[in-house]
Design a protein around this motif. Structure first.
Motif, mmCIF file in Angstrom:
data_model
loop_
_atom_site.group_PDB
_atom_site.id
_atom_site.type_symbol
_atom_site.label_atom_id
_atom_site.label_comp_id
_atom_site.label_asym_id
_atom_site.label_seq_id
_atom_site.Cartn_x
_atom_site.Cartn_y
_atom_site.Cartn_z
ATOM 1 N N THR A 166 0.805 -1.226 0.000
ATOM 2 C CA THR A 166 0.000 0.000 0.000
ATOM 3 C C THR A 166 0.836 1.273 0.000
ATOM 4 O OG1 THR A 166 -0.110 0.155 2.409
ATOM 5 C CG2 THR A 166 -1.804 -1.190 1.321
ATOM 6 N N GLY A 167 2.094 1.163 0.400
ATOM 7 C CA GLY A 167 2.953 2.342 0.502
ATOM 8 C C GLY A 167 2.776 3.107 1.801
ATOM 9 N N ALA A 168 1.858 2.663 2.644
ATOM 10 C CA ALA A 168 1.611 3.344 3.924
ATOM 11 C C ALA A 168 2.793 3.151 4.859
ATOM 12 C CB ALA A 168 0.345 2.803 4.567
ATOM 13 N N GLU A 169 3.154 4.226 5.552
ATOM 14 C CA GLU A 169 4.226 4.157 6.542
ATOM 15 C C GLU A 169 3.609 4.283 7.927
ATOM 16 O OE1 GLU A 169 7.634 6.565 5.859
ATOM 17 O OE2 GLU A 169 7.868 5.867 3.812
ATOM 18 N N TYR A 170 4.123 3.494 8.859
ATOM 19 C CA TYR A 170 3.629 3.539 10.226
ATOM 20 C C TYR A 170 4.712 3.054 11.177
ATOM 21 C CZ TYR A 170 2.812 -1.465 9.441
ATOM 22 O OH TYR A 170 2.966 -2.790 9.140
ATOM 23 N N ALA A 171 4.489 3.281 12.451
ATOM 24 C CA ALA A 171 5.427 2.851 13.489
ATOM 25 C C ALA A 171 4.826 1.668 14.234
ATOM 26 C CB ALA A 171 5.705 3.992 14.458
ATOM 27 N N THR A 172 5.687 0.760 14.644
ATOM 28 C CA THR A 172 5.254 -0.390 15.423
ATOM 29 C C THR A 172 6.214 -0.627 16.579
ATOM 30 O OG1 THR A 172 4.669 -2.743 15.360
ATOM 31 C CG2 THR A 172 6.468 -2.045 13.924
ATOM 32 N N GLY A 173 5.682 -1.174 17.628
ATOM 33 C CA GLY A 173 6.491 -1.590 18.770
ATOM 34 C C GLY A 173 6.362 -3.088 18.976
ATOM 35 N N ALA A 174 5.838 -3.771 17.958
ATOM 36 C CA ALA A 174 5.616 -5.215 18.052
ATOM 37 C C ALA A 174 6.940 -5.962 18.144
ATOM 38 C CB ALA A 174 4.825 -5.703 16.834
ATOM 39 N N THR A 175 6.947 -7.001 18.955
ATOM 40 C CA THR A 175 8.146 -7.822 19.084
ATOM 41 C C THR A 175 8.238 -8.791 17.910
ATOM 42 O OG1 THR A 175 7.015 -9.475 20.419
ATOM 43 C CG2 THR A 175 8.099 -7.687 21.596
ATOM 44 N N TRP A 176 9.460 -9.231 17.636
ATOM 45 C CA TRP A 176 9.695 -10.215 16.578
ATOM 46 C C TRP A 176 9.183 -11.555 17.080
ATOM 47 C CZ3 TRP A 176 11.013 -9.888 11.657
ATOM 48 C CH2 TRP A 176 11.414 -11.045 10.993
ATOM 49 N N ILE A 177 8.333 -12.216 16.295
ATOM 50 C CA ILE A 177 7.782 -13.500 16.714
ATOM 51 C C ILE A 177 8.088 -14.568 15.675
ATOM 52 C CG2 ILE A 177 5.971 -12.476 18.134
ATOM 53 C CD1 ILE A 177 4.014 -12.977 15.856
ATOM 54 N N GLY A 178 7.839 -15.793 16.025
ATOM 55 C CA GLY A 178 8.185 -16.929 15.178
ATOM 56 C C GLY A 178 7.512 -16.952 13.823
ATOM 57 N N THR A 179 6.376 -16.280 13.669
ATOM 58 C CA THR A 179 5.699 -16.276 12.377
ATOM 59 C C THR A 179 6.205 -15.179 11.447
ATOM 60 O OG1 THR A 179 3.914 -14.918 13.269
ATOM 61 C CG2 THR A 179 3.595 -17.317 13.308
ATOM 62 N N ASP A 180 6.988 -14.222 11.965
ATOM 63 C CA ASP A 180 7.579 -13.181 11.115
ATOM 64 C C ASP A 180 8.696 -13.815 10.295
ATOM 65 O OD1 ASP A 180 5.897 -11.347 12.337
ATOM 66 O OD2 ASP A 180 7.416 -10.682 13.761
ATOM 67 N N ARG A 181 8.815 -13.426 9.038
ATOM 68 C CA ARG A 181 9.824 -14.004 8.154
ATOM 69 C C ARG A 181 10.548 -12.923 7.369
ATOM 70 N NH1 ARG A 181 9.563 -17.823 11.010
ATOM 71 N NH2 ARG A 181 8.409 -19.700 10.578
ATOM 72 N N VAL A 182 11.885 -12.948 7.425
ATOM 73 C CA VAL A 182 12.691 -12.020 6.630
ATOM 74 C C VAL A 182 12.627 -12.452 5.184
ATOM 75 C CG1 VAL A 182 15.028 -11.200 6.156
ATOM 76 C CG2 VAL A 182 14.256 -11.402 8.512
ATOM 77 N N LEU A 183 12.326 -11.517 4.314
ATOM 78 C CA LEU A 183 12.281 -11.789 2.889
ATOM 79 C C LEU A 183 13.576 -11.337 2.222
ATOM 80 C CD1 LEU A 183 10.582 -12.700 0.461
ATOM 81 C CD2 LEU A 183 9.855 -10.336 0.227
ATOM 82 N N LYS A 184 14.052 -10.147 2.636
ATOM 83 C CA LYS A 184 15.263 -9.596 2.051
ATOM 84 C C LYS A 184 16.076 -8.930 3.145
ATOM 85 C CE LYS A 184 16.962 -6.029 -1.006
ATOM 86 N NZ LYS A 184 16.615 -4.782 -1.646
ATOM 87 N N ALA A 185 17.256 -9.468 3.380
ATOM 88 C CA ALA A 185 18.169 -8.865 4.371
ATOM 89 C C ALA A 185 19.127 -7.946 3.626
ATOM 90 C CB ALA A 185 18.928 -9.949 5.113
ATOM 91 N N VAL A 186 19.688 -7.002 4.345
ATOM 92 C CA VAL A 186 20.658 -6.081 3.763
ATOM 93 C C VAL A 186 21.936 -6.123 4.568
ATOM 94 C CG1 VAL A 186 18.930 -4.532 2.775
ATOM 95 C CG2 VAL A 186 19.740 -4.144 5.085
ATOM 96 N N ALA A 187 23.045 -5.824 3.916
ATOM 97 C CA ALA A 187 24.339 -5.777 4.619
ATOM 98 C C ALA A 187 24.381 -4.531 5.489
ATOM 99 C CB ALA A 187 25.478 -5.748 3.613
ATOM 100 N N VAL A 188 24.865 -4.708 6.692
ATOM 101 C CA VAL A 188 24.961 -3.589 7.629
ATOM 102 C C VAL A 188 26.362 -3.047 7.632
ATOM 103 C CG1 VAL A 188 24.701 -2.865 10.004
ATOM 104 C CG2 VAL A 188 23.136 -4.529 9.041
#
Length: 99
Positions: free
Chosen positions: A77-99
């Protein structure tokens, strides 16, 4: 209102409580870093910014107990928002970036 105990920690004195809180916050943030795309339940989002300053996180999320805030953009959707949700087991990284 009394300040949060961690807000009064002196940087020169190691504090086991502060270290435990720091590790807990890092665990809750998980692999989310700027630029990382991940599935959050049914949404595909990209991390715009990770905020670990408690004062700023509390201001952004309008929650007195916030320890971090993550600014994300919904890639559908392009919508931007803030979250304080914790990372949980159902969350999945699709694309990681080099830090």
């Amino acid at each position: 209102m009394a300040p949060h105990p961690v807000d009064n920690v002196h940087q020169d004195a190691p504090d086991p409580f502060a270290e435990a809180l720091r590790r807990s916050v890092l665990h809750d943030i998980g692999p989310r870093a700027e630029g990382v795309a991940y599935y959050d339940e049914d949404r595909l989002v990209q991390v715009r910014r990770v905020i670990t300053d408690r004062t700023e996180a509390r201001r952004i999320l309008k929650r007195r107990a916030a320890q971090f805030a993550i600014l994300v953009r919904d890639l559908h959707t392009g919508a931007e928002y803030a979250t304080g949700a914790t990372w949980i087991g159902t969350d999945r990284v699709l694309k990681a970036v080099a830090v």
